[in-house]
Design a protein around this motif. Structure first.
Motif, PDB file in Angstrom:
ATOM      1  N   GLY A  10       9.584 -19.739 -11.949  1.00 38.05           N
ATOM      2  CA  GLY A  10       9.849 -19.941 -13.405  1.00 38.05           C
ATOM      3  C   GLY A  10       9.048 -18.921 -14.147  1.00 38.05           C
ATOM      4  O   GLY A  10       9.644 -18.172 -14.790  1.00 38.05           O
ATOM      5  N   THR A  11       7.647 -18.452 -13.532  1.00 32.47           N
ATOM      6  CA  THR A  11       6.883 -17.471 -14.009  1.00 32.47           C
ATOM      7  C   THR A  11       7.676 -16.380 -13.774  1.00 32.47           C
ATOM      8  O   THR A  11       7.516 -15.216 -14.661  1.00 32.47           O
ATOM      9  N   VAL A  12       7.882 -16.043 -12.612  1.00 28.58           N
ATOM     10  CA  VAL A  12       8.383 -14.488 -12.073  1.00 28.58           C
ATOM     11  C   VAL A  12       9.806 -14.570 -12.871  1.00 28.58           C
ATOM     12  O   VAL A  12      10.121 -13.355 -13.347  1.00 28.58           O
ATOM     13  N   LEU A  13      10.526 -15.477 -12.716  1.00 25.95           N
ATOM     14  CA  LEU A  13      11.791 -15.361 -13.719  1.00 25.95           C
ATOM     15  C   LEU A  13      11.834 -15.042 -15.247  1.00 25.95           C
ATOM     16  O   LEU A  13      12.340 -14.289 -15.746  1.00 25.95           O
ATOM     17  N   ALA A  14      10.675 -15.723 -15.593  1.00 24.18           N
ATOM     18  CA  ALA A  14      10.380 -15.380 -17.278  1.00 24.18           C
ATOM     19  C   ALA A  14       9.752 -14.006 -17.455  1.00 24.18           C
ATOM     20  O   ALA A  14      10.354 -13.399 -18.206  1.00 24.18           O
ATOM     21  N   TRP A  28       2.672 -11.740 -19.521  1.00 19.14           N
ATOM     22  CA  TRP A  28       2.246 -12.607 -18.446  1.00 19.14           C
ATOM     23  C   TRP A  28       1.971 -13.761 -19.009  1.00 19.14           C
ATOM     24  O   TRP A  28       2.396 -15.090 -18.581  1.00 19.14           O
ATOM     25  N   HIS A  29       1.425 -13.808 -20.142  1.00 20.00           N
ATOM     26  CA  HIS A  29       0.966 -15.202 -20.768  1.00 20.00           C
ATOM     27  C   HIS A  29       2.265 -15.871 -21.080  1.00 20.00           C
ATOM     28  O   HIS A  29       2.383 -17.044 -20.466  1.00 20.00           O
ATOM     29  N   PRO A  30       3.307 -15.519 -21.841  1.00 20.59           N
ATOM     30  CA  PRO A  30       4.448 -16.261 -22.192  1.00 20.59           C
ATOM     31  C   PRO A  30       5.194 -16.677 -20.705  1.00 20.59           C
ATOM     32  O   PRO A  30       5.713 -17.545 -20.908  1.00 20.59           O
ATOM     33  N   ALA A  31       5.390 -15.784 -19.899  1.00 22.88           N
ATOM     34  CA  ALA A  31       5.918 -16.106 -18.466  1.00 22.88           C
ATOM     35  C   ALA A  31       5.104 -17.302 -17.981  1.00 22.88           C
ATOM     36  O   ALA A  31       5.688 -18.131 -17.267  1.00 22.88           O
ATOM     37  N   LEU A  36       4.555 -23.099 -16.173  1.00 23.76           N
ATOM     38  CA  LEU A  36       3.889 -24.258 -16.219  1.00 23.76           C
ATOM     39  C   LEU A  36       4.789 -25.257 -16.656  1.00 23.76           C
ATOM     40  O   LEU A  36       4.872 -26.335 -16.117  1.00 23.76           O
ATOM     41  N   ALA A  37       5.414 -24.768 -17.595  1.00 22.89           N
ATOM     42  CA  ALA A  37       6.345 -25.807 -18.403  1.00 22.89           C
ATOM     43  C   ALA A  37       7.556 -26.393 -17.435  1.00 22.89           C
ATOM     44  O   ALA A  37       7.742 -27.586 -17.174  1.00 22.89           O
ATOM     45  N   LEU A  38       7.981 -25.446 -16.609  1.00 23.73           N
ATOM     46  CA  LEU A  38       9.144 -25.823 -15.284  1.00 23.73           C
ATOM     47  C   LEU A  38       8.500 -26.787 -14.401  1.00 23.73           C
ATOM     48  O   LEU A  38       9.004 -27.777 -14.202  1.00 23.73           O
ATOM     49  N   MET A  39       7.293 -26.302 -14.098  1.00 25.95           N
ATOM     50  CA  MET A  39       6.460 -27.314 -13.282  1.00 25.95           C
ATOM     51  C   MET A  39       6.235 -28.401 -13.748  1.00 25.95           C
ATOM     52  O   MET A  39       6.412 -29.694 -13.049  1.00 25.95           O
ATOM     53  N   GLY A  84       5.712 -28.681 -25.193  1.00 26.64           N
ATOM     54  CA  GLY A  84       4.459 -28.032 -26.126  1.00 26.64           C
ATOM     55  C   GLY A  84       4.368 -26.781 -25.624  1.00 26.64           C
ATOM     56  O   GLY A  84       3.728 -25.858 -26.434  1.00 26.64           O
ATOM     57  N   LEU A  85       4.333 -26.441 -23.965  1.00 29.59           N
ATOM     58  CA  LEU A  85       4.094 -25.103 -23.792  1.00 29.59           C
ATOM     59  C   LEU A  85       4.882 -24.205 -24.046  1.00 29.59           C
ATOM     60  O   LEU A  85       4.905 -22.759 -24.247  1.00 29.59           O
TER      61      LEU A  85
END
Length: 148
Positions: A10-14, A28-31, A36-39, A84-85
């Motif tokens: 999720g982080t890498v794709l974002a 990186w912060h929004p990614a 984390l939301a996906l997790m 919320g994230l």
């Protein structure tokens, strides 16, 4: 393993979406918030999935009351926290709440390993790797919480 894969993927794709011009994901912060939301969507849904729910209820330390209710409550909190994230105005508070929730739920993982429990038919993750994952997950949530 699935939560770690969800966080990283999720982080890498974002982040890639941000690099390709999606302004809301530029950095990186929004990614990390998306990852984390996906997790937490993955872990939150597992609280209600028949293949996992019974095992999650069994993981709750025996001294705690109403393990079924605790699993439901933590699943709902994970899903609400995931939403919320994704909302900039609530992301920091959601991350802080989720970091504290992860710390509160960690004893269930310890309990599962010590009692030799399974999760969906597989042995609970050994305590060393599970602790390392937990440190990573709480670290990411803390970085978001404090705006890193």
């Amino acid at each position: 393993m699935a939560p770690l894969v969800a966080l990283v993927t999720g982080t890498v794709l974002a982040r890639l979406a941000g690099l390709l011009g999606v302004g809301a994901l530029d950095g990186w912060h929004p990614a990390l918030r998306v990852g984390l939301a996906l997790m937490f969507v993955v872990t939150g849904v597992a609280h209600f999935a028949p293949a996992y729910r019974r095992d999650m209820i069994a993981m709750v330390p025996p001294a705690l009351p109403r393990p079924d209710l605790l699993v439901t409550l933590t699943g709902v909190l994970e899903l609400v926290g995931a939403v919320g994230l994704l909302v900039p105005a609530t992301a920091r508070w959601a991350a802080g709440g989720l970091a504290l929730l992860m710390l509160a739920m960690f004893p269930a993982n310890v309990s599962a390993v010590r009692r030799g429990l399974t999760l969906a038919g597989r042995p609970a993750t050994p305590l060393g790797p599970r602790t390392a994952e937990q440190i990573l997950f709480v670290g990411v949530a803390t970085a978001i919480w404090f705006g890193a």
